[in-house]
Design a protein around this motif. Structure first.
Motif, mmCIF file in Angstrom:
data_model
loop_
_atom_site.group_PDB
_atom_site.id
_atom_site.type_symbol
_atom_site.label_atom_id
_atom_site.label_comp_id
_atom_site.label_asym_id
_atom_site.label_seq_id
_atom_site.Cartn_x
_atom_site.Cartn_y
_atom_site.Cartn_z
ATOM 1 N N ASN A 82 0.910 -1.234 -0.002
ATOM 2 C CA ASN A 82 -0.229 0.073 0.095
ATOM 3 C C ASN A 82 0.902 1.296 0.162
ATOM 4 O O ASN A 82 0.488 2.322 -0.921
ATOM 5 N N LEU B 266 2.373 1.774 -3.484
ATOM 6 C CA LEU B 266 1.441 2.080 -4.393
ATOM 7 C C LEU B 266 1.274 3.582 -4.232
ATOM 8 O O LEU B 266 0.928 4.527 -5.182
ATOM 9 N N SER C 31 2.004 6.217 -7.155
ATOM 10 C CA SER C 31 0.763 7.048 -7.589
ATOM 11 C C SER C 31 1.119 8.486 -7.484
ATOM 12 O O SER C 31 0.710 9.313 -8.428
ATOM 13 N N ALA D 206 -2.564 1.257 -12.267
ATOM 14 C CA ALA D 206 -2.680 -0.091 -11.836
ATOM 15 C C ALA D 206 -2.166 -1.067 -12.886
ATOM 16 O O ALA D 206 -1.414 -1.903 -12.770
ATOM 17 N N LEU E 172 -5.631 -0.682 -5.460
ATOM 18 C CA LEU E 172 -5.128 0.793 -5.796
ATOM 19 C C LEU E 172 -6.181 1.515 -5.376
ATOM 20 O O LEU E 172 -5.855 2.632 -4.972
#
Length: 147
Positions: free
Chosen positions: A6, A9, A13, A31, A41
Motif C-alpha cells: 500500500n 502504491l 501514484s 494499476a 489501488l
C-alpha cells in the motif's frame, strides 16, 4: 526499510500525479503500469484523497490529480499514512546485553531512515527520476523516454 505494498502504491501514484499535476490520470492506468489490482489501488487512492493529497475527478476523462505541494510533501508524510512508524519496544524487552545492544543499534538505524525520508520531498524524487531518465536516454538514445 521495507515498505508495504500500500505504501509503495501510494508513493508510485503520488509521483505519477505530481509529475504532471494538471493531468487527471485514471487509476486503471497506474494499476496497469505497476501491474497491481485496480481494486487494491482504489483503496490506496481513496486514502490519499481523504487526506487531501489527491483529488478524484469523476466522469469522462476523469481520474485523479495531485493537489498537494510537491516541494513540501515528504516521503515520510506519505509513509506515515500507511506504515506504523513508531519505534518498536524491543529495546526494553531485551534481557541480555547483546540483545539490548543490537536492539539499540537497530532502533538508531530506523531513526536515521525516518530522518532521511522526512528530508526527501516529492519534488526531490521527481528530479531524481528525471536525471535517471536523462541518463538512460543518453545511454540508449534509440529507445526514447522511459516511463
Amino acid at each position: 526499510m521495507k515498505l508495504q505494498q500500500n505504501t509503495r502504491l501510494a508513493l508510485y501514484s503520488l509521483l505519477e500525479f505530481a509529475a504532471d499535476p494538471e493531468r487527471q490520470i485514471p487509476a486503471a492506468e497506474i494499476a496497469q503500469k505497476y501491474e497491481v489490482s485496480s481494486h487494491h489501488l482504489a483503496k490506496v487512492l481513496a486514502e490519499l484523497s481523504r487526506v487531501g493529497m489527491v483529488q478524484s475527478v469523476r466522469g469522462v476523462g476523469g481520474g485523479y490529480r495531485f493537489v498537494g505541494n510537491a516541494r513540501r510533501l515528504t516521503l515520510m508524510d506519505v509513509i506515515s499514512r500507511f506504515e506504523d512508524v513508531l519505534p518498536p519496544e524491543s529495546v526494553h524487552s531485551e534481557t541480555t546485553p547483546v540483545g539490548q545492544a543490537l536492539a539499540s543499534v537497530l532502533s538508531e538505524i530506523d531513526e536515521i531512515a525516518k530522518a532521511s525520508m522526512s528530508s526527501i520531498t516529492l519534488a526531490t524524487m521527481l528530479r531524481i527520476i528525471e536525471r535517471q531518465q536523462t541518463a538512460a536516454e543518453t545511454a540508449t538514445p534509440s529507445k526514447g523516454k522511459i516511463r
